[in-house]
Design an enzyme around this catalytic site. Sequence first.
Site, PDB file in Angstrom:
ATOM      1  N   CYS A   2     -39.937 -25.644  68.377  1.00 37.41           N
ATOM      2  CA  CYS A   2     -40.198 -24.243  68.686  1.00 37.41           C
ATOM      3  C   CYS A   2     -39.455 -23.895  69.970  1.00 37.41           C
ATOM      4  O   CYS A   2     -38.803 -24.753  70.572  1.00 37.41           O
ATOM      5  CB  CYS A   2     -41.694 -23.980  68.861  1.00 37.41           C
ATOM      6  SG  CYS A   2     -42.702 -24.347  67.402  1.00 37.41           S
ATOM      7  N   ARG A  50     -41.660 -19.476  66.946  1.00 39.79           N
ATOM      8  CA  ARG A  50     -42.419 -20.526  66.263  1.00 39.79           C
ATOM      9  C   ARG A  50     -41.754 -21.059  65.001  1.00 39.79           C
ATOM     10  O   ARG A  50     -41.294 -20.292  64.158  1.00 39.79           O
ATOM     11  CB  ARG A  50     -43.800 -19.997  65.877  1.00 39.79           C
ATOM     12  CG  ARG A  50     -44.682 -21.090  65.272  1.00 39.79           C
ATOM     13  CD  ARG A  50     -45.961 -20.567  64.693  1.00 39.79           C
ATOM     14  NE  ARG A  50     -46.846 -21.674  64.328  1.00 39.79           N
ATOM     15  CZ  ARG A  50     -47.751 -21.618  63.370  1.00 39.79           C
ATOM     16  NH1 ARG A  50     -47.914 -20.511  62.679  1.00 39.79           N
ATOM     17  NH2 ARG A  50     -48.495 -22.672  63.091  1.00 39.79           N
ATOM     18  N   LEU A  51     -41.755 -22.392  64.922  1.00 40.50           N
ATOM     19  CA  LEU A  51     -41.489 -23.081  63.669  1.00 40.50           C
ATOM     20  C   LEU A  51     -42.841 -23.564  63.171  1.00 40.50           C
ATOM     21  O   LEU A  51     -43.465 -24.434  63.780  1.00 40.50           O
ATOM     22  CB  LEU A  51     -40.542 -24.264  63.884  1.00 40.50           C
ATOM     23  CG  LEU A  51     -40.247 -25.117  62.645  1.00 40.50           C
ATOM     24  CD1 LEU A  51     -39.516 -24.293  61.592  1.00 40.50           C
ATOM     25  CD2 LEU A  51     -39.445 -26.355  63.012  1.00 40.50           C
ATOM     26  N   ALA A  52     -43.343 -22.981  62.095  1.00 37.74           N
ATOM     27  CA  ALA A  52     -44.698 -23.243  61.625  1.00 37.74           C
ATOM     28  C   ALA A  52     -44.779 -24.588  60.926  1.00 37.74           C
ATOM     29  O   ALA A  52     -44.078 -24.830  59.944  1.00 37.74           O
ATOM     30  CB  ALA A  52     -45.152 -22.123  60.685  1.00 37.74           C
ATOM     31  N   ASN A  75     -44.070 -25.880  72.935  1.00 36.10           N
ATOM     32  CA  ASN A  75     -43.116 -26.446  71.997  1.00 36.10           C
ATOM     33  C   ASN A  75     -43.447 -27.922  71.868  1.00 36.10           C
ATOM     34  O   ASN A  75     -43.347 -28.666  72.849  1.00 36.10           O
ATOM     35  CB  ASN A  75     -41.681 -26.272  72.524  1.00 36.10           C
ATOM     36  CG  ASN A  75     -40.685 -27.166  71.809  1.00 36.10           C
ATOM     37  OD1 ASN A  75     -40.816 -27.429  70.620  1.00 36.10           O
ATOM     38  ND2 ASN A  75     -39.691 -27.649  72.542  1.00 36.10           N
ATOM     39  N   GLY A  76     -43.858 -28.352  70.685  1.00 34.38           N
ATOM     40  CA  GLY A  76     -44.161 -29.764  70.514  1.00 34.38           C
ATOM     41  C   GLY A  76     -45.380 -30.018  69.661  1.00 34.38           C
ATOM     42  O   GLY A  76     -45.869 -29.130  68.954  1.00 34.38           O
ATOM     43  N   GLU A  77     -45.878 -31.238  69.750  1.00 31.98           N
ATOM     44  CA  GLU A  77     -47.045 -31.670  68.980  1.00 31.98           C
ATOM     45  C   GLU A  77     -47.969 -32.482  69.876  1.00 31.98           C
ATOM     46  O   GLU A  77     -47.502 -33.279  70.693  1.00 31.98           O
ATOM     47  CB  GLU A  77     -46.624 -32.537  67.794  1.00 31.98           C
ATOM     48  CG  GLU A  77     -45.707 -31.856  66.785  1.00 31.98           C
ATOM     49  CD  GLU A  77     -45.275 -32.823  65.696  1.00 31.98           C
ATOM     50  OE1 GLU A  77     -46.152 -33.266  64.920  1.00 31.98           O
ATOM     51  OE2 GLU A  77     -44.087 -33.151  65.636  1.00 31.98           O
ATOM     52  N   ASP A 100     -52.724 -27.564  66.492  1.00 30.93           N
ATOM     53  CA  ASP A 100     -52.929 -28.699  67.391  1.00 30.93           C
ATOM     54  C   ASP A 100     -52.854 -28.314  68.858  1.00 30.93           C
ATOM     55  O   ASP A 100     -53.612 -28.827  69.688  1.00 30.93           O
ATOM     56  CB  ASP A 100     -51.921 -29.812  67.087  1.00 30.93           C
ATOM     57  CG  ASP A 100     -50.468 -29.352  67.181  1.00 30.93           C
ATOM     58  OD1 ASP A 100     -50.193 -28.179  66.889  1.00 30.93           O
ATOM     59  OD2 ASP A 100     -49.604 -30.177  67.547  1.00 30.93           O
TER      60      ASP A 100
END
Length: 219
Positions: A2, A50-52, A75-77, A100
């Site tokens: 993202c 956003r990249l969903a 941006n990240g997980e 998350d």
Amino acid sequence: MCGIAGSFSFDNDIPADREILSRMIRPLAHRGPDDSGCYTAGGAGLAFARLAIIDLVTGNQPHFNEDSSIASVCNGEIYNYRDLRRELEGKGHVFRTHCDVEVLVHLYEEHGAEFVKRLNGQFAFALYDGGTRELLLARDPVGIAPLFYTVAGRTLLFASEIKALLTHPAVKRAVNVAGLDQILTFPGLVSPATMFEGIYSLRPGHLLRAGKGSFDTHE
């Protein structure tokens, strides 16, 4: 992947410019083609592309705590978000999405800036506390997710990619000779140096904390 971008006025009483925020996030659309968002409060502005991946329907950012006094873009997980979420819900926190990275705002409420030590993941995020009028930027310990920043006048600017910073009218385009030397001498740039004078990479595992009048970075 993202994209995040934003601004923070050290004077706090100068409102963030939504038009400039939109201009900054536009070059990051390739990082997040599915949605975009923008938030301003006082002297802070957060923007997001956003990249969903998780929670495709309701996981758009920025995320907020229960009374919307704290906002974040990431941006990240966060790999351990399920355990963190269960812990936070047990303490009475109410989540609005199944994303998350929504755990960030609630974990900050519990632990302040030290909450970053509870995170297991790859991330670069910005969090604004409207109560204290402070901005936090953080990057994962390995440095997988990129995050760059600069100061233009009395404003701190940040973004996932340097080209977003260069869209700001007050950011100068000048070569950093030390960064050029690193490119020619080493396999690549050594953080916090970049190829642009006055633009820096937030070091892996570091936190930048900005408040009225100043900012500092530390592990």
